[in-house]
Design a protein around this motif. Sequence first.
Motif, PDB file in Angstrom:
ATOM      1  N   SER A  21       0.822  -1.212   0.000  1.00  0.00           N
ATOM      2  CA  SER A  21       0.000   0.000   0.000  1.00  0.00           C
ATOM      3  C   SER A  21       0.856   1.263   0.000  1.00  0.00           C
ATOM      4  O   SER A  21       0.507   2.267  -0.623  1.00  0.00           O
ATOM      5  CB  SER A  21      -0.940   0.007   1.207  1.00  0.00           C
ATOM      6  N   THR A  22       1.976   1.223   0.701  1.00  0.00           N
ATOM      7  CA  THR A  22       2.894   2.371   0.707  1.00  0.00           C
ATOM      8  C   THR A  22       3.412   2.623  -0.704  1.00  0.00           C
ATOM      9  O   THR A  22       3.500   3.772  -1.157  1.00  0.00           O
ATOM     10  CB  THR A  22       4.080   2.112   1.659  1.00  0.00           C
ATOM     11  N   PHE A  23       3.756   1.554  -1.406  1.00  0.00           N
ATOM     12  CA  PHE A  23       4.210   1.675  -2.795  1.00  0.00           C
ATOM     13  C   PHE A  23       3.105   2.264  -3.674  1.00  0.00           C
ATOM     14  O   PHE A  23       3.347   3.171  -4.476  1.00  0.00           O
ATOM     15  CB  PHE A  23       4.634   0.306  -3.331  1.00  0.00           C
ATOM     16  N   MET A  24       1.900   1.743  -3.516  1.00  0.00           N
ATOM     17  CA  MET A  24       0.769   2.234  -4.309  1.00  0.00           C
ATOM     18  C   MET A  24       0.572   3.735  -4.114  1.00  0.00           C
ATOM     19  O   MET A  24       0.466   4.507  -5.075  1.00  0.00           O
ATOM     20  CB  MET A  24      -0.500   1.492  -3.902  1.00  0.00           C
ATOM     21  N   ASN A  25       0.536   4.159  -2.871  1.00  0.00           N
ATOM     22  CA  ASN A  25       0.337   5.581  -2.592  1.00  0.00           C
ATOM     23  C   ASN A  25       1.488   6.427  -3.137  1.00  0.00           C
ATOM     24  O   ASN A  25       1.292   7.560  -3.565  1.00  0.00           O
ATOM     25  CB  ASN A  25       0.169   5.799  -1.082  1.00  0.00           C
ATOM     26  N   ARG A  26       2.699   5.886  -3.107  1.00  0.00           N
ATOM     27  CA  ARG A  26       3.878   6.600  -3.629  1.00  0.00           C
ATOM     28  C   ARG A  26       3.744   6.851  -5.131  1.00  0.00           C
ATOM     29  O   ARG A  26       3.938   7.957  -5.608  1.00  0.00           O
ATOM     30  CB  ARG A  26       5.136   5.785  -3.320  1.00  0.00           C
ATOM     31  N   VAL A  27       3.408   5.814  -5.898  1.00  0.00           N
ATOM     32  CA  VAL A  27       3.400   5.975  -7.351  1.00  0.00           C
ATOM     33  C   VAL A  27       2.176   6.742  -7.846  1.00  0.00           C
ATOM     34  O   VAL A  27       2.245   7.440  -8.854  1.00  0.00           O
ATOM     35  CB  VAL A  27       3.520   4.617  -8.090  1.00  0.00           C
ATOM     36  N   ILE A  28       1.057   6.628  -7.120  1.00  0.00           N
ATOM     37  CA  ILE A  28      -0.138   7.358  -7.530  1.00  0.00           C
ATOM     38  C   ILE A  28      -0.027   8.829  -7.131  1.00  0.00           C
ATOM     39  O   ILE A  28      -0.557   9.701  -7.798  1.00  0.00           O
ATOM     40  CB  ILE A  28      -1.411   6.723  -6.916  1.00  0.00           C
ATOM     41  N   LYS A  53       2.208  11.238 -20.017  1.00  0.00           N
ATOM     42  CA  LYS A  53       1.939  11.604 -21.405  1.00  0.00           C
ATOM     43  C   LYS A  53       1.971  10.425 -22.380  1.00  0.00           C
ATOM     44  O   LYS A  53       1.350  10.464 -23.440  1.00  0.00           O
ATOM     45  CB  LYS A  53       2.912  12.693 -21.878  1.00  0.00           C
ATOM     46  N   ASP A  54       2.690   9.360 -22.039  1.00  0.00           N
ATOM     47  CA  ASP A  54       2.792   8.250 -22.994  1.00  0.00           C
ATOM     48  C   ASP A  54       2.391   6.893 -22.423  1.00  0.00           C
ATOM     49  O   ASP A  54       2.596   5.860 -23.063  1.00  0.00           O
ATOM     50  CB  ASP A  54       4.214   8.165 -23.568  1.00  0.00           C
ATOM     51  N   SER A  55       1.816   6.874 -21.211  1.00  0.00           N
ATOM     52  CA  SER A  55       1.433   5.577 -20.653  1.00  0.00           C
ATOM     53  C   SER A  55       0.387   5.712 -19.556  1.00  0.00           C
ATOM     54  O   SER A  55       0.221   6.779 -18.966  1.00  0.00           O
ATOM     55  CB  SER A  55       2.656   4.855 -20.082  1.00  0.00           C
ATOM     56  N   GLN A  56      -0.294   4.613 -19.308  1.00  0.00           N
ATOM     57  CA  GLN A  56      -1.207   4.516 -18.166  1.00  0.00           C
ATOM     58  C   GLN A  56      -1.022   3.133 -17.536  1.00  0.00           C
ATOM     59  O   GLN A  56      -1.211   2.117 -18.205  1.00  0.00           O
ATOM     60  CB  GLN A  56      -2.658   4.708 -18.580  1.00  0.00           C
ATOM     61  N   VAL A  57      -0.609   3.126 -16.267  1.00  0.00           N
ATOM     62  CA  VAL A  57      -0.413   1.878 -15.545  1.00  0.00           C
ATOM     63  C   VAL A  57      -1.486   1.782 -14.461  1.00  0.00           C
ATOM     64  O   VAL A  57      -1.628   2.695 -13.646  1.00  0.00           O
ATOM     65  CB  VAL A  57       0.987   1.812 -14.894  1.00  0.00           C
ATOM     66  N   ILE A  58      -2.235   0.692 -14.497  1.00  0.00           N
ATOM     67  CA  ILE A  58      -3.265   0.472 -13.477  1.00  0.00           C
ATOM     68  C   ILE A  58      -2.708  -0.560 -12.498  1.00  0.00           C
ATOM     69  O   ILE A  58      -2.545  -1.735 -12.834  1.00  0.00           O
ATOM     70  CB  ILE A  58      -4.594  -0.002 -14.077  1.00  0.00           C
ATOM     71  N   PHE A  59      -2.390  -0.095 -11.287  1.00  0.00           N
ATOM     72  CA  PHE A  59      -1.841  -0.975 -10.258  1.00  0.00           C
ATOM     73  C   PHE A  59      -2.963  -1.579  -9.435  1.00  0.00           C
ATOM     74  O   PHE A  59      -3.913  -0.896  -9.069  1.00  0.00           O
ATOM     75  CB  PHE A  59      -0.912  -0.191  -9.324  1.00  0.00           C
ATOM     76  N   ILE A  60      -2.831  -2.856  -9.141  1.00  0.00           N
ATOM     77  CA  ILE A  60      -3.819  -3.542  -8.316  1.00  0.00           C
ATOM     78  C   ILE A  60      -3.110  -4.029  -7.060  1.00  0.00           C
ATOM     79  O   ILE A  60      -2.269  -4.923  -7.110  1.00  0.00           O
ATOM     80  CB  ILE A  60      -4.460  -4.718  -9.068  1.00  0.00           C
ATOM     81  N   ASP A  61      -3.400  -3.372  -5.942  1.00  0.00           N
ATOM     82  CA  ASP A  61      -2.811  -3.737  -4.650  1.00  0.00           C
ATOM     83  C   ASP A  61      -3.692  -4.809  -4.030  1.00  0.00           C
ATOM     84  O   ASP A  61      -4.811  -4.542  -3.611  1.00  0.00           O
ATOM     85  CB  ASP A  61      -2.740  -2.488  -3.762  1.00  0.00           C
ATOM     86  N   THR A  62      -3.202  -6.036  -4.021  1.00  0.00           N
ATOM     87  CA  THR A  62      -4.019  -7.152  -3.548  1.00  0.00           C
ATOM     88  C   THR A  62      -3.839  -7.372  -2.048  1.00  0.00           C
ATOM     89  O   THR A  62      -2.838  -6.950  -1.474  1.00  0.00           O
ATOM     90  CB  THR A  62      -3.618  -8.449  -4.270  1.00  0.00           C
ATOM     91  N   PRO A  63      -4.800  -8.065  -1.428  1.00  0.00           N
ATOM     92  CA  PRO A  63      -4.585  -8.466  -0.037  1.00  0.00           C
ATOM     93  C   PRO A  63      -3.345  -9.344   0.070  1.00  0.00           C
ATOM     94  O   PRO A  63      -3.031 -10.096  -0.848  1.00  0.00           O
ATOM     95  CB  PRO A  63      -5.847  -9.267   0.304  1.00  0.00           C
ATOM     96  N   GLY A  64      -2.637  -9.270   1.177  1.00  0.00           N
ATOM     97  CA  GLY A  64      -1.464 -10.123   1.371  1.00  0.00           C
ATOM     98  C   GLY A  64      -1.858 -11.590   1.306  1.00  0.00           C
ATOM     99  O   GLY A  64      -2.818 -12.012   1.947  1.00  0.00           O
TER     100      GLY A  64
END
Length: 301
Positions: A21-28, A53-64
């Motif tokens: 979740s920390t990673f998710m919040n960092r990149v978003i 401008k040249d990409s869209q990454v959809i991250f899915i933070d799953t339950p551990g």
Amino acid sequence: MTESFKSGFVAIVGRPNVGKSTFMNRVIGEKIAIMSDKPQTTRNKIQGVMTDKDSQVIFIDTPGIHKPKHKLGDFMVNVAESTLNEVDAVLFMINAEEGYGRGDQFIMDRLQRVNQPVYLVINKIDKVHPDKLLPLIEQYKEMVDFEEIIPISALEGNNVDHLLGVLKQQLPEGPQFYPEDQITDHPERFVISEFIREKVLHLTREEIPHSIAVVIEGIEPREDSNAVFIQAAIIVERKSQKGIIIGKQGSMLKEVGTRARKDIEALLGSKVYLELWVKVQKDWRNRQIQLNDFGYHDDEY
């Protein structure tokens, strides 16, 4: 305009409390996933959308991924495992401080069945001496044929840009799935309930964290006062837990509300009046009807 636009879905998996979740919040760049030092904080798939401008990454933070002990645990593991077959790449995150654990083998056995590229992300490198990293990398290299092994610190941001660059390079050309200003696909109700649950996790200890759910029972914008009125119930399993969350003369519940309101106001961009109460639903984590009522639906996945 760039010549080609890349887009895709990336799952983040790992043992509880490795920093997903920390990673998710960092990149978003904004807070959408709750963070806590308690294991199994994330219970649903949290989708975070990062667009440039040249990409869209959809991250899915799953339950551990962990060996489940009740129906809620079964649900969490099913969510995480089903995600692996729906994405363009998988980030398997481990904690550099803790190193290899039995829970990692449980996950790696499942990763062997994944056809997409799997990257090993060694998080929390800010917490360990660099000399400790090389043996850790070699250990994991021998167990799984990872696409690449990337050490990072999600908290400090070390090497995160490099990881993002590697992912973007690998993603296929594709459409922009979400508007560029959208950062999650979850409704506001879900995010608000997670903010409240996070504050309970921060303020309580021992048996409380895993036995709570938060249900938003009403959201009502009031034009006359330019504010939003929110009513939410914190669900616990035992009467003794209710007393702990309410606290002496309501002090704990008041503190939960004060802290949660700040995050909710930042999310909604308006003044918020938050009304909280606590309900006892005995053994709700093992009752499918109540799991459904509280938003843990197997059929969504």
